[in-house]
Design an enzyme around this catalytic site. Structure first.
Site, PDB file in Angstrom:
ATOM      1  CD  GLU A  26       1.348  -7.392  -5.002  1.00  0.00           C
ATOM      2  OE1 GLU A  26       1.399  -6.872  -3.864  1.00  0.00           O
ATOM      3  OE2 GLU A  26       1.912  -6.895  -5.975  1.00  0.00           O
ATOM      4  N   GLY A 121      -4.728   1.140  -5.439  1.00  0.00           N
ATOM      5  CA  GLY A 121      -3.839   0.076  -4.978  1.00  0.00           C
ATOM      6  C   GLY A 121      -2.458   0.606  -4.622  1.00  0.00           C
ATOM      7  CG  ASP A 169      -0.184  -2.061   1.848  1.00  0.00           C
ATOM      8  OD1 ASP A 169       0.570  -2.712   1.104  1.00  0.00           O
ATOM      9  OD2 ASP A 169      -1.417  -2.171   1.824  1.00  0.00           O
TER      10      ASP A 169
HETATM   11  C1  GLA Z   1      -2.936  -5.134  -0.083  1.00  0.00           C
HETATM   12  C2  GLA Z   1      -2.683  -5.386   1.394  1.00  0.00           C
HETATM   13  C3  GLA Z   1      -1.255  -5.862   1.644  1.00  0.00           C
HETATM   14  C4  GLA Z   1      -0.898  -7.018   0.720  1.00  0.00           C
HETATM   15  C5  GLA Z   1      -1.270  -6.703  -0.720  1.00  0.00           C
HETATM   16  C6  GLA Z   1      -1.068  -7.874  -1.626  1.00  0.00           C
HETATM   17  O1  GLA Z   1      -2.170  -4.050  -0.515  1.00  0.00           O
HETATM   18  O2  GLA Z   1      -2.902  -4.214   2.129  1.00  0.00           O
HETATM   19  O3  GLA Z   1      -1.103  -6.212   2.992  1.00  0.00           O
HETATM   20  O4  GLA Z   1      -1.494  -8.213   1.164  1.00  0.00           O
HETATM   21  O5  GLA Z   1      -2.619  -6.272  -0.837  1.00  0.00           O
HETATM   22  O6  GLA Z   1       0.276  -8.165  -1.747  1.00  0.00           O
END
Ligand code: GLA
Length: 378
Positions: A26, A121, A169
């Site tokens: 993360e 999320g 993502d």
């Molecule tokens: C969000 C962002 C990703 C990543 C996560 C944390 O989902 O879009 O790019 O940085 O947070 O891991």
């Protein structure tokens, strides 16, 4: 609402792309590090009709009665706002980031539907971007690879939507495969697909959506990113990816306490991703529990992006026999995941729901997800 109800004719094609869960890794993506997400069996569908002028029109099931339109001759972030920027931004980024030439191309009518929960999320925004990016590159015959499309999606999110997010993502949504996690090196975009083997181990991944809403365009996410960049600069490296666990004592001497703890999260998290990949390959998913929990603790204590609801979800799942659990995604709300025995799903769901009620928190939304195929033409 359907495509037919909005536009008065049937769409000619449908593309879909999934949301994602991050198993581990993360805030490492924008530090050029490692991530281990998987695409989930919750998808966004973009239904598309071809137009013979230069107009792009977008509508969606979650905003009935609104049709947004923009000409291909006017693509610019200053003309995009609200959720339709996720679609228009892709057309703009295809030109701006990938050098596509849209002169002589005609526009589309686009209709978006999704069962990826918004604000949990689980990358509902990347799912829109990736469904649309794959559709546009195919239908405009731009010949871009999935890795190029991931960069386009990230560019659009950064510059058209205005959220300073990394590449994880979009990569998960485009490159995901059934029953597997995507091991991604965010510096090179090299990927390897790693078998999750949940089914043969009688395991499930439970998502515990706390329904605490987060927003990455503002606030904490950007502040964490800034701290990481400061830390890398002070350490004299291009990105925190270039700092190893052995360098941490030197980092502690150089950095103020808060920046050091931010750096320590990233450096140890990168190592945990590598350890998780090795453990999955050598011992299988039942052996990764302590890595998931260590990741959560690092986010709670060092990176400080958890919230009490996420901590309670993780603690309760672990207290009721989960193999491992951690918050997933950017933090400040959203969801946790728990790796659980199939027959324990009901017990753990009930335990988390009661614990939330007892703490006076909003009722969480708890459901299982499975690793699914990435974006595709349906
Ligand atoms: C969000 C962002 C990703 C990543 C996560 C944390 O989902 O879009 O790019 O940085 O947070 O891991």
């Amino acid at each position: 609402m359907t495509f037919q109800q909005v536009y008065g004719y049937e769409p000619s094609v449908r593309y879909s792309a999934p949301g994602r869960v991050n198993l581990i890794g993360e805030h490492t993506d924008y530090n050029d590090g490692y991530v281990l997400p998987f695409a989930i069996d919750r998808r966004t569908v973009a239904s598309i009709g071809q137009r013979d002028d230069r107009l792009l029109r977008v509508a969606s099931a979650f905003e009935p009665d609104a049709v947004h339109e923009l000409s291909l001759d006017e693509l610019d972030p200053s003309r995009m706002s609200g959720w339709s920027a996720y679609v228009f931004g892709i057309a703009w980024a295809l030109c701006e980031q990938a050098g596509a030439d849209l002169s002589g191309k005609s526009g589309f009518d686009v209709f978006i539907e999704s069962d990826v929960p918004v604000g949990a999320g689980l990358s509902s925004s990347a799912a829109i971007e990736c469904a649309v990016a794959l559709a546009f590159t195919d239908l405009w015959d731009l010949g871009l690879s999935r890795k190029q499309l991931a960069r386009v999606g990230q560019y659009s999110e950064n510059h058209a939507v205005g959220a300073p997010t990394g590449i994880m993502d979009q990569s998960a949504s485009l490159l995901g495969e059934q029953d597997a996690v995507v091991f991604l090196d965010c510096r090179t975009l090299d990927t390897a697909v790693v078998d999750l083997a949940l089914e043969s181990n009688d395991l499930e991944v439970l998502v515990i959506d706390t329904r605490v809403e987060h927003a990455h365009a503002t606030g904490g996410y950007k502040a964490r990113r800034d701290s990481c960049e400061r830390g890398a600069a002070a350490m004299g490296v291009e990105a925190l990816r270039d700092v190893s666990v052995d360098d941490l004592p030197r980092a502690q001497e150089l950095l103020d306490d808060e920046t050091f703890r931010r750096v320590r999260h990233i450096v140890t998290e990168d190592q945990r991703v590598l350890d998780t990949v090795r453990t999955l390959r050598e011992q299988g998913p039942r052996a990764i529990g302590s890595l998931l929990v260590a990741s959560h603790e690092s986010m709670r204590d060092d990176f400080e992006i958890s919230v009490p609801e996420l901590d309670l979800a993780v603690e309760t799942a672990m207290a009721h026999g989960a193999v491992g659990a951690r918050m997933t995604g950017g933090g400040f709300g959203g969801a946790a995941i728990a790796l659980v025995d199939r027959e324990a799903c009901g017990t753990i769901t009930d335990a988390v729901t009661s614990a939330f009620a007892a703490a006076g928190y909003r009722e969480p939304n708890v459901f299982t997800v499975h690793a699914a195929q990435g974006a595709r033409r349906d």
